[in-house]
Enzyme design. Structure first.
Site, short mmCIF file in Angstrom:
data_model
loop_
_atom_site.label_atom_id
_atom_site.label_comp_id
_atom_site.label_asym_id
_atom_site.label_seq_id
_atom_site.Cartn_x
_atom_site.Cartn_y
_atom_site.Cartn_z
N GLU A 68 -14.77 52.21 -16.10
CA GLU A 68 -14.04 50.94 -16.15
C GLU A 68 -14.72 50.03 -17.17
OE1 GLU A 68 -11.18 49.42 -15.00
OE2 GLU A 68 -12.02 47.72 -16.10
N ASP A 117 -3.35 50.35 -19.59
CA ASP A 117 -2.75 49.17 -20.23
C ASP A 117 -1.78 49.62 -21.32
OD1 ASP A 117 -4.32 47.59 -18.60
OD2 ASP A 117 -5.96 47.52 -20.04
N LYS A 121 2.47 46.05 -28.43
CA LYS A 121 2.68 45.81 -29.87
C LYS A 121 2.26 47.05 -30.68
CE LYS A 121 2.13 40.89 -29.60
NZ LYS A 121 1.14 39.84 -29.43
N ASP A 153 4.16 53.49 -14.68
CA ASP A 153 5.55 53.10 -14.43
C ASP A 153 6.17 52.55 -15.72
OD1 ASP A 153 4.05 50.71 -14.52
OD2 ASP A 153 5.72 49.65 -13.58
N THR A 191 -2.60 55.12 -6.52
CA THR A 191 -3.55 54.14 -7.04
C THR A 191 -3.09 52.75 -6.59
OG1 THR A 191 -2.48 53.47 -9.10
CG2 THR A 191 -3.61 55.59 -9.12
N GLU A 192 -3.94 51.75 -6.81
CA GLU A 192 -3.56 50.37 -6.45
C GLU A 192 -2.28 49.95 -7.18
OE1 GLU A 192 -7.06 50.68 -7.11
OE2 GLU A 192 -8.03 49.80 -5.35
N TYR A 193 -2.24 50.22 -8.49
CA TYR A 193 -1.07 49.83 -9.28
C TYR A 193 0.16 50.62 -8.89
CZ TYR A 193 -3.06 46.41 -12.47
OH TYR A 193 -3.61 45.27 -13.00
N1 SAM Z 1 -6.16 52.88 -12.62
C1 SAM Z 1 -6.03 51.69 -11.78
C2 SAM Z 1 -4.76 51.76 -10.98
O1 SAM Z 1 -3.89 52.59 -11.30
O2 SAM Z 1 -4.63 50.99 -10.03
C3 SAM Z 1 -6.10 50.42 -12.63
C4 SAM Z 1 -5.00 50.21 -13.62
S1 SAM Z 1 -5.24 48.75 -14.63
C5 SAM Z 1 -3.66 48.38 -15.21
C6 SAM Z 1 -6.00 49.45 -16.10
C7 SAM Z 1 -7.51 49.44 -16.06
O3 SAM Z 1 -8.01 50.14 -17.18
C8 SAM Z 1 -8.10 48.03 -16.10
O4 SAM Z 1 -8.99 47.85 -15.03
C9 SAM Z 1 -8.79 47.98 -17.46
O5 SAM Z 1 -9.91 47.13 -17.46
C10 SAM Z 1 -9.14 49.43 -17.68
N2 SAM Z 1 -9.29 49.79 -19.10
C11 SAM Z 1 -8.43 49.47 -20.10
N3 SAM Z 1 -8.87 49.93 -21.28
C12 SAM Z 1 -10.04 50.56 -21.01
C13 SAM Z 1 -10.99 51.23 -21.83
N4 SAM Z 1 -10.81 51.33 -23.17
N5 SAM Z 1 -12.07 51.76 -21.26
C14 SAM Z 1 -12.27 51.65 -19.92
N6 SAM Z 1 -11.41 51.02 -19.09
C15 SAM Z 1 -10.30 50.48 -19.63
#
Ligand code: SAM
Length: 215
Positions: A68, A117, A121, A153, A191-193
């Site tokens: 993370e 994420d 863009k 999603d 997962t949470e999301y």
């Molecule tokens: N995987 C979890 C879930 O499905 O509930 C969290 C999803 S959340 C939208 C995306 C997570 O990926 C965030 O906590 C973000 O900080 C992390 N993240 C994004 N880019 C990352 C990177 N380059 N390296 C490590 N973590 C990253």
């Protein structure tokens, strides 16, 4: 997911016995960390860690590493582990752009990406965790028989990812645009999301792809 300004989160992680900060010194030595030769599976962008923690409890003969980017998020995962911590789970705070600093080629057996994420863009496409640039990194650390699993999603990100894995020479093993009503749902760990978005009625997409070394 970004929880800003959690005071002392970096110190909390540093004091933990299962958390690391870009641990380049452990590259090629993860079997020593776990004290066994079991396969290593990683989740990149683990957020608060529900998915990887549940997998670790379910599968004691597999080693899990959650990665993370933000300490403010990782510290939440750590708090949840206070009561009971599986021996086969470690957490790392780092940007996945540096993933090759912490694993030697072939050290990882499986990579999970969950609700990454979307970076909508075009000019940010390289930051998507399923972009060609990231797939190249995964290709280096994954075993030749290794697998990538991706759930989201976000349809735009999913379509981009389908193209991206094919362009990078990975073998698309399976995919669905409605995971919870497909045979791929068997054994699915939410997962949470995933819970949040599916409770709003959003269909969940999933793909699995094999390392380009597999023909
Ligand atoms: N995987 C979890 C879930 O499905 O509930 C969290 C999803 S959340 C939208 C995306 C997570 O990926 C965030 O906590 C973000 O900080 C992390 N993240 C994004 N880019 C990352 C990177 N380059 N390296 C490590 N973590 C990253």
């Amino acid at each position: 997911m970004r929880l800003r300004n959690v005071p002392g989160s970096r110190e909390t992680l540093a004091a933990s016995d299962c958390c690391y900060e870009t641990p380049a010194q452990l590259k090629g030595r993860w079997h020593e960390v776990f004290g066994n030769q079991n396969p290593v599976r990683i989740e990149i962008g683990m957020g608060k860690g529900r998915f990887i923690t549940q997998l670790a409890f379910q599968n004691p003969d597999i080693n899990y590493i959650g990665i993370e980017k933000y300490s403010s998020v990782l510290v939440r995962a750590l708090e949840k582990l206070e009561e009971e911590k599986p021996a086969n789970l470690r957490l790392i705070r780092m940007d996945a752009e540096e993933i090759e600093k912490i694993f030697v080629p072939g050290e990882v057996e499986r990579i999970y990406l969950n609700f990454s994420d979307p970076w909508p863009k075009d000019r940010h496409a390289k930051r998507r965790l399923t972009s060609g640039a990231f797939l190249k990194r995964y290709e280096h650390i994954l075993r030749p028989d290794g697998i990538l699993e991706f759930k989201t999603d976000n349809r735009m990100l999913f379509d981009f990812s389908l193209e991206s894995v094919k362009e990078a020479g990975w073998k698309l093993l399976d995919y669905t645009c409605d995971l919870h009503h497909s045979p791929m749902a068997e054994g699915n760990v939410m997962t949470e999301y995933e819970e949040k978005f599916s409770s709003r009625g959003n269909p969940i997409c999933k793909l699995t792809a094999a390392h380009p070394g597999v023909r």
